[in-house]
Design a protein around this motif. Structure first.
Motif, PDB file in Angstrom:
ATOM      1  N   ALA A 237       0.894  -1.126  -0.075  1.00 34.40           N
ATOM      2  CA  ALA A 237       0.008   0.008   0.023  1.00 34.40           C
ATOM      3  C   ALA A 237       0.998   1.149   0.080  1.00 34.40           C
ATOM      4  CB  ALA A 237      -0.871  -0.024   1.183  1.00 34.40           C
ATOM      5  N   ALA A 238       1.748   1.141   0.816  1.00 32.06           N
ATOM      6  CA  ALA A 238       2.926   2.255   0.779  1.00 32.06           C
ATOM      7  C   ALA A 238       3.582   2.855  -0.698  1.00 32.06           C
ATOM      8  CB  ALA A 238       3.973   2.334   2.032  1.00 32.06           C
ATOM      9  N   ALA A 239       3.623   1.813  -1.281  1.00 33.35           N
ATOM     10  CA  ALA A 239       4.442   1.681  -2.449  1.00 33.35           C
ATOM     11  C   ALA A 239       3.432   2.310  -3.537  1.00 33.35           C
ATOM     12  CB  ALA A 239       4.860   0.264  -3.232  1.00 33.35           C
ATOM     13  N   GLY A 240       2.067   2.198  -3.346  1.00 33.71           N
ATOM     14  CA  GLY A 240       1.208   3.037  -4.341  1.00 33.71           C
ATOM     15  C   GLY A 240       1.254   4.717  -3.882  1.00 33.71           C
ATOM     16  N   VAL A 241       1.735   4.954  -2.558  1.00 36.95           N
ATOM     17  CA  VAL A 241       1.751   6.299  -2.300  1.00 36.95           C
ATOM     18  C   VAL A 241       2.903   6.826  -2.832  1.00 36.95           C
ATOM     19  CG1 VAL A 241       1.584   7.862  -0.502  1.00 36.95           C
ATOM     20  CG2 VAL A 241       0.006   5.780  -0.370  1.00 36.95           C
ATOM     21  N   VAL A 242       4.007   5.942  -2.708  1.00 34.80           N
ATOM     22  CA  VAL A 242       5.079   6.672  -3.185  1.00 34.80           C
ATOM     23  C   VAL A 242       5.280   6.643  -4.648  1.00 34.80           C
ATOM     24  CG1 VAL A 242       7.684   5.718  -3.190  1.00 34.80           C
ATOM     25  CG2 VAL A 242       6.733   5.344  -1.134  1.00 34.80           C
ATOM     26  N   GLN A 243       4.566   5.963  -5.212  1.00 37.24           N
ATOM     27  CA  GLN A 243       4.386   6.013  -7.063  1.00 37.24           C
ATOM     28  C   GLN A 243       3.623   7.172  -7.145  1.00 37.24           C
ATOM     29  OE1 GLN A 243       5.054   4.050  -9.959  1.00 37.24           O
ATOM     30  NE2 GLN A 243       4.644   6.122 -10.730  1.00 37.24           N
ATOM     31  N   THR A 244       2.834   7.570  -6.568  1.00 33.84           N
ATOM     32  CA  THR A 244       1.878   8.944  -6.910  1.00 33.84           C
ATOM     33  C   THR A 244       2.530   9.974  -6.274  1.00 33.84           C
ATOM     34  OG1 THR A 244      -0.138   7.694  -6.684  1.00 33.84           O
ATOM     35  CG2 THR A 244      -0.350  10.027  -6.460  1.00 33.84           C
ATOM     36  N   PHE A 245       3.087  10.133  -5.279  1.00 39.82           N
ATOM     37  CA  PHE A 245       3.685  11.519  -4.914  1.00 39.82           C
ATOM     38  C   PHE A 245       5.355  11.976  -4.702  1.00 39.82           C
ATOM     39  CE2 PHE A 245      -0.537  10.670  -2.914  1.00 39.82           C
ATOM     40  CZ  PHE A 245      -1.041  11.909  -3.305  1.00 39.82           C
ATOM     41  N   LEU A 246       5.695  10.690  -5.190  1.00 39.31           N
ATOM     42  CA  LEU A 246       7.401  10.901  -5.009  1.00 39.31           C
ATOM     43  C   LEU A 246       7.836  10.380  -6.566  1.00 39.31           C
ATOM     44  CD1 LEU A 246      10.034  11.433  -3.749  1.00 39.31           C
ATOM     45  CD2 LEU A 246      10.203   8.859  -3.217  1.00 39.31           C
ATOM     46  N   ILE A 247       7.353   9.479  -7.296  1.00 38.36           N
ATOM     47  CA  ILE A 247       7.940   8.962  -8.443  1.00 38.36           C
ATOM     48  C   ILE A 247       6.991   9.929  -9.501  1.00 38.36           C
ATOM     49  CG2 ILE A 247       8.131   7.347 -10.110  1.00 38.36           C
ATOM     50  CD1 ILE A 247       8.563   5.435  -7.991  1.00 38.36           C
TER      51      ILE A 247
END
Length: 721
Positions: free
Chosen positions: A137-147
């Protein structure tokens, strides 16, 4: 629900999902089965809600959910499914068997007296699967807001490696034996390395556009042939002081990392065989030496230098100024005149240019360093010439290191009156700027007070020279918004108690008849900008109830006034093309934030289609093309979008076509979650910037080039805002 709110809702749900899964895993590791079971239930519900929020957001467009559907949701569903199988049954079984008081008093990990139910939930299969779902779930947040947008093979591999690596570390911490640990670790490392390599491989030198012609063929890069000839023959009117280098050889090259020996090239490096017709250097696309018949030559001299200016309050401000004043000297002309401006640089070490914001000058006069000219170095000069063909309100500013240069004061106004002559009355040009947190109108940090006889026609020309929008209100009189970005509106109606949001770089012209009482222009509902009072000594009594067609009382509370929707204002009129027209080129720009390469360095950039300048592919058109531009904002910032050299016709905003006056703009605010469709006819050959006019965003990557086929540049091409 608006797209902006759906984006915010999806963010809240995604963070809640991460917290619930991780919380369940931590509670299980701490031998608290009832707490773990409750958090597991919350996590399952939150995961389903996340799927629902993504589905709802998908109705706004694929741009808003691409990385969620391709990366985030598959990871979450896969990891959540594993947790449901391995952890769910054990958690609920243990929660039913454990005494609540025993859970609260649960022993530590080394206590052999812990109840069997509590030991069961601390099994590696339970804890690792729960935390693994949290990592996914955290990976999805990282994808949207960091990558950021878009998801690609690189980001997918990196996120998969992140989740797998975190799972392996957790599993190893929970158990002395992890099956096939070495093989899994090696596979994770390979995925991480491959993802990193793909992330830092820059686009190929010969970039292409994202658009296609109506026939479906790709619009390729522009010609490089003739660039060396252009470099040798192009008269750029740049003169350096004796013993100094040009700006391209000093500041611009140092700033962009481009070696002088590599400066002669086209913008995108396409071969000459791909383009029909002769090549033209941008240095040949210049204004005429004489005005059209009946026109006059209007000559101006501007010298850029560091200065200390004094505002109306007496406050002194360090600035960069034209002719020692901020704003610079007003440039005025009558339609049909030839404007000639000699720019000199006294001591601005970074160099200066002049860009005519919103004015469709020939490309060689556009003032973009590295693309249409070299920046003017200290001791140098450049002469600009163009016909004042467009009547209206415009402005000029430096385009070399423009985020800093404009903020420091290198800007001024450009007003062209109709050939039949300006209307009688009071005409005030009001550039608004922010110096050190203080809003100024012109050079005044106090209200401009003016006495005007009642019955006098008044025109207020509002210019936003800042990076962010301003909200204007006019109280004390009914008025009309008669022009936007220099173009008259059709059938503008009477306004009152209305907020006017003006995009960074944009202009509004307000017209009214001076009332018998005072009228007040306010900025952002807190700063009085202009106070007009009747010269006859009228008592200033209110002339109406403030509704449309009446005069709202001067001053007072304005924050609750609704904002004007420009797409619904005025009367419809025929346009040369519409959303139903056949377009020769279609370009889509998705605006976001994310990790990207900027001048060879990774940074958290403002991105266009996942890339940052100078790696954003050039949009290439042919002369005469009808071009549709779709601009999507999937971030949290407002982006005032500005295309040089062309006015655009608004086709739609969020899928809704304008019902009022046709809107011809050169700068339009794309707010979070908005999708704008605009169009223009490619009738001004050259090389043009297409960028966010929050100049700090442009400086951090949010810009690209629009190029006409066959037009080349002898300059370094690495303009940086």
């Amino acid at each position: 629900m608006t797209t902006d709110r759906l984006m915010a809702l999806d963010l809240v749900v995604s963070v809640l999902t991460v917290a619930a899964w991780v919380g369940a895993g931590v509670a299980a590791a701490a031998r608290r089965p009832r707490t773990a079971a409750a958090l597991y239930a919350v996590a399952m519900v939150a995961s389903l809600a996340r799927i629902g929020s993504v589905v709802a957001l998908s109705w706004a467009g694929w741009w808003f959910v691409q990385e969620k559907i391709l990366v985030a949701l598959p990871l979450l569903v896969a990891a959540g499914g594993v947790a449901a199988v391995l952890a769910g049954p054990r958690l609920f079984c243990a929660a039913r068997r454990v005494n609540p008081s025993r859970e609260a008093d649960a022993a530590g990990p080394g206590d052999s007296a812990a109840p069997p139910a509590q030991d069961a939930v601390r099994a590696p299969a339970v804890v690792v699967s729960l935390l693994g779902a949290g990592y996914a779930a955290a990976a999805g947040v990282v994808q949207t807001f960091l990558i950021g947008y878009p998801a690609d093979a690189s980001s997918a591999l990196l996120l998969l490696a992140f989740v797998a690596g975190a799972v392996l570390v957790t599993w190893r911490a929970m158990s002395a034996h992890v099956p096939r640990l070495r093989a899994a670790t090696a596979a994770t490392a390979v995925a991480a390395v491959l993802g990193a390599v793909l992330a830092f491989v820059p686009p190929t030198e010969g970039t292409t556009t994202q658009g296609t012609s109506a026939e479906g063929t790709n619009a390729e890069g522009i010609s490089a042939a003739g660039a060396a000839q252009a470099h040798a023959m192009g008269d750029t009117d740049v003169r350096a002081a004796p013993g100094t280098d040009t700006a391209a050889g000093t500041h611009a090259d140092a700033h962009s990392g481009v070696h002088p020996a590599s400066q002669t090239h086209s913008v995108s490096g396409e071969s000459a065989s791909a383009v029909a017709g002769p090549d033209r250097p941008v240095t040949a696309l210049r204004g005429p030496a004489a005005p059209p018949p009946g026109g006059s030559v209007r000559r101006f001299e501007l010298t850029a230098r560091t200065a200390t200016i004094t505002l109306s309050s007496g406050r002194k401000v360090s600035a960069w100024a034209f002719n020692g004043q901020v704003p610079g000297p007003p440039i005025t002309a009558v339609q049909g005149d030839l404007i000639e401006v000699r720019l000199r640089n006294a001591d601005i070490t970074s160099g200066v240019t002049l860009h005519w914001h919103g004015y469709d000058v020939p490309s060689g006069e556009d003032g973009v360093p590295g693309l249409t000219q070299e920046a003017v170095p200290p001791g140098g000069e450049f002469v600009y010439r163009f016909v004042a063909a467009q009547a209206g309100t415009y402005w000029y500013h430096t385009h070399e290191v423009s985020d800093l240069g404009v903020r420091m004061g290198l800007y001024g106004t450009l007003v062209v009156t109709p050939k039949e002559g300006a209307a009688a009355g009071t005409d005030l040009t009001l550039p608004v700027h922010t110096f050190g947190g203080t809003t100024v109108t012109g050079d005044r940090d106090q209200p401009l007070a003016r006495q005007i006889a009642p019955g006098t026609p008044v025109r207020l020309r509002l210019i936003n020279t800042d990076n962010t929008p301003h909200r204007f209100t006019l109280s004390g009189t009914p008025y009309r918004l008669v022009a936007v970005d220099g173009t008259d509106l059709n059938g503008p109606g009477t306004l009152g108690r209305t907020g006017l949001r003006l995009a960074a770089g944009g202009r509004y012209d307000l017209a009214f008849t001076m009332p018998p009482g005072p009228a007040v222009l306010r900025i952002d509902d807190r700063t009085d900008s202009v106070r007009l009072t009747p010269a006859s000594g009228s008592s200033g009594a209110d002339t109406g109830d403030g509704s449309a067609g009446a005069a709202p009382a001067a001053g007072g509370q304005t924050a609750d006034w609704p904002d004007l929707d420009l797409t619904r204002y005025g009367a419809p009129a025929p346009t040369p093309y519409s959303a139903q027209s056949r377009f020769d080129r279609n370009f889509t720009l998705v605006l976001d934030r994310g990790l990207a390469l900027t001048n060879g360095r990774p940074m958290y950039a403002h991105t266009v289609n996942g890339l940052a300048f100078p790696n954003v592919p050039t949009e290439v058109v042919r002369e005469g093309d009808l071009v549709r531009l779709t601009v999507v904002n999937r971030g949290r910032d407002i982006h005032p979008w500005h295309l040089h050299g062309h006015r655009v016709l608004v086709l739609s905003r969020d899928g809704r076509s304008p019902t009022g006056s046709p809107l011809w703009l050169d700068t339009f605010d794309v707010r979070p979650g908005e999708v704008w469709e605009v169009a223009f006819r490619a009738t001004n050959p050259g090389l043009w910037m297409n960028h966010c006019h929050n100049l700090s965003h442009a400086d951090q990557g949010m810009m690209l080039h629009l190029a006409y086929e066959g037009v080349t540049s002898p300059f370094h091409g690495a303009h940086s805002g």
